[in-house]
Design a protein around this motif. Sequence first.
Motif, short mmCIF file in Angstrom:
data_model
loop_
_atom_site.label_atom_id
_atom_site.label_comp_id
_atom_site.label_asym_id
_atom_site.label_seq_id
_atom_site.Cartn_x
_atom_site.Cartn_y
_atom_site.Cartn_z
N ASP A 132 -8.99 1.73 -14.03
CA ASP A 132 -9.35 1.17 -12.72
C ASP A 132 -8.48 1.80 -11.65
O ASP A 132 -7.55 1.18 -11.12
N ILE B 133 -7.03 3.11 -8.27
CA ILE B 133 -7.05 2.72 -6.86
C ILE B 133 -6.90 3.98 -6.04
O ILE B 133 -5.95 4.75 -6.22
N SER B 134 -7.82 4.22 -5.15
CA SER B 134 -7.83 5.46 -4.39
C SER B 134 -6.54 5.61 -3.58
O SER B 134 -6.17 4.71 -2.82
N ASP B 135 -5.88 6.76 -3.76
CA ASP B 135 -4.66 7.01 -2.98
C ASP B 135 -4.96 7.13 -1.50
O ASP B 135 -4.17 6.67 -0.65
N SER C 70 -5.45 -4.85 -15.64
CA SER C 70 -6.01 -3.88 -14.71
C SER C 70 -5.12 -3.72 -13.48
O SER C 70 -4.59 -4.70 -12.94
N SER C 71 -4.97 -2.47 -13.03
CA SER C 71 -4.17 -2.20 -11.83
C SER C 71 -4.78 -2.87 -10.59
O SER C 71 -4.05 -3.36 -9.72
N ARG C 72 -6.10 -2.89 -10.53
CA ARG C 72 -6.75 -3.56 -9.41
C ARG C 72 -6.46 -5.06 -9.42
O ARG C 72 -6.22 -5.67 -8.38
N LEU D 196 -2.89 -5.55 -8.16
CA LEU D 196 -2.77 -5.42 -6.70
C LEU D 196 -3.39 -6.62 -6.00
O LEU D 196 -2.83 -7.13 -5.01
N VAL E 151 1.39 2.33 -3.86
CA VAL E 151 0.25 2.54 -4.75
C VAL E 151 0.11 3.99 -5.19
O VAL E 151 -0.12 4.27 -6.39
N ALA F 108 -5.25 3.70 0.00
CA ALA F 108 -3.93 3.09 0.15
C ALA F 108 -3.18 3.67 1.34
O ALA F 108 -2.57 2.95 2.13
N ARG G 87 2.29 5.05 -8.42
CA ARG G 87 2.30 4.31 -9.68
C ARG G 87 2.12 5.22 -10.88
O ARG G 87 2.81 5.06 -11.90
N PHE H 115 0.82 -1.21 0.00
CA PHE H 115 0.00 0.00 0.00
C PHE H 115 0.86 1.26 0.00
O PHE H 115 0.38 2.34 -0.36
#
Length: 671
Positions: free
Chosen positions: A368, A370-372, A480-482, A485, A152, A375, A155, A149
């Motif tokens: 996609d 991912i909320s900073d 996808s980044s999700r 992860l 993230v 993270a 990225r 985390f």
Amino acid sequence: MTSLGDIHDIASTERAFESEPLPTLTETVTLRSVAVSLVLGTIVSVVVMKLKLTSSFVFLPSLSIPAGLLGFFLVRVWIHVSDIFGVAHLPFTRQENTIIQTCVVACSSIAYNGGFGTYVLGMSNQTNVEPDIGRLMAFLFLINFAGLFMVVPLRKVMIIRHRLTYPSGTAAGHLINSLHTPHDAVQVRKQVLALFKSLGATTLWPIFQWFFAGGKDCGFQVFPTFGITAYRRGFYFDSSMTNVGIGMICAPMISVSMLIGSILSWGILWPCIQTKEGQWYPKNLEPKSLSGITGYKVFIGVSIILADSLFNFIKALVRILYISRKQRSGVKTTATLAAPPPFRCLNTMDQTIQSFDDRQRAHVFLKDMISDMVAIAAYIILATTSTITIPHLYPQLKNGHIALAYMVTPVFAFCNVYGIGVTNKNMSTAYGKVAILVVSSWVRFNGGSELVACGIAIAAVSSASELMQEFKMGYLTLTSSRAMLLAQAIGTAFGCIVNPVIFWMLYKVYDMGVLDFADTPYAKVYRGIVMLSAGRHELPRHSVLLCTVFFLLALALSVAREVGERRQWRVLPYIPSTVAIGVAFFAPPKMPIGMAVGSLALYLWKRYDGSSARALSVAVASGLICGDGLGSVVPSMLNFSKAQAPVCIKFLPTPVNSEVDAYLATHPMST
């Protein structure tokens, strides 16, 4: 007139996949991909753990390429079997192949950065910190997920804005794209076949050797290759295919440097110091006592490695700061322009002109999001949990020490993530040594638990850097980044379970509770750093002077290599590696001898058939390493079950053999 964008489109990778729809999350992270990943992750973890516990080799080769090839092969077999039995299945996409690669690397990397061959053995039962499987699992869960985390929020900056290459991730991404492109299928089959041939033969070799190792100093592993005198000083070939495979992968100068270090230390320096027993250090000490000859081996080796680590650490920081400042000012630097093909276009082309591939990849990578904030919140929660929990696992540390480690680690992680994107050099162990030096100055030496801070730094920084490499691979394969992860989290969770189990089995089988430094040299390095930084004074005479001399010599050698690279000296290829020499000072000479055999085999192969050697040597070497790790499982299980090998082969000097013959003549063996 043809534009730059049109030129890029002509050689476009994504044009070949344009007709394929992007899979959803459930079509990417499938039960099939997870099952294959767990099988391969376990196999590769066994191999890496065997390397760490029997070699602790600093130049541990990456097994991500064979993991990608094996993952591709196993899923193809899965699909073929499903077709035979008429079972419906999803098509095998490059995105699913990427998930397998990510899971396997995440799982097996914990065997490397989990401290099993370093600080965990540094906290051995000699210091009342016996490795415990439950405690190891809890500790690994706490420290490895924090690194995921942590990186993230970086990225987009690293991959889209700075367009860093991350060569390992880029190479893996191109490999996966090639695996799913028909014109490369023939070459891939050749590589997989070569890997499996060497793996199969090497797997049987340790099993065969076990039958002739029915006692102490028995078997082919103790064959006196260069004579009895050389054997007594550790110079012999132990028929380890792991070291042979490493020698085939590493640069020849690494093997030569290791041999030079072994000759200087085990051939010259240690025999001279042994003549001073009773003068420089007491007689009749325990074999592994750091107040005797082992102390010289540990601290001189540590001083050489610290000199090289310190130099490279400072050099990397200066380079990162310089490149960052130049990129902010819009100036192209030598480091960015020197990136080798095929990655040069990622750095040199104008950011306002993007190819079709770049547009497609950036769109999928950013889709996609991912909320900073999520993270960052997850990292804070994990860091707080670790700060509260770890002192209960290792009572010698206080909550403040853990909190400080988690405050400083993000800075280390940013530097390492940026540095590895530019140079592909992972400096996580250097940051771990810095953590040891800082915490050891505060914590009284008590069981080596200061090494916990080292574990936090190495695990968090390594997992952060590996995830960024995987993000780069996912960027190139439109994954996808999700999904990336999630795959990294699955692999990390499984690695935190399976690696302690593998370590515990080998720990019990090989009786490493006594901290067998002969086979785990890097455990000595970390423990020696703790002792030095904590102000221990039970050192043998003149050891500090010798450490200082070798530290300065190592620093001068590192500086010479750097100057040679800058000025392009003709003698640069012949300047030895400093850290390789340092490792040889306390690693048994059988390791560099095995590596030299591998380097020589590769040289002869290139002379005989250069094109075949260049195409297949890495696959063959990977098969040797993997096969040796897998083959050692059966003898380990036999030893664990108290099974006794039926035959003992022993090599003796002629006078001793005559005495044995005379004894046997009067005491005939029963049949």
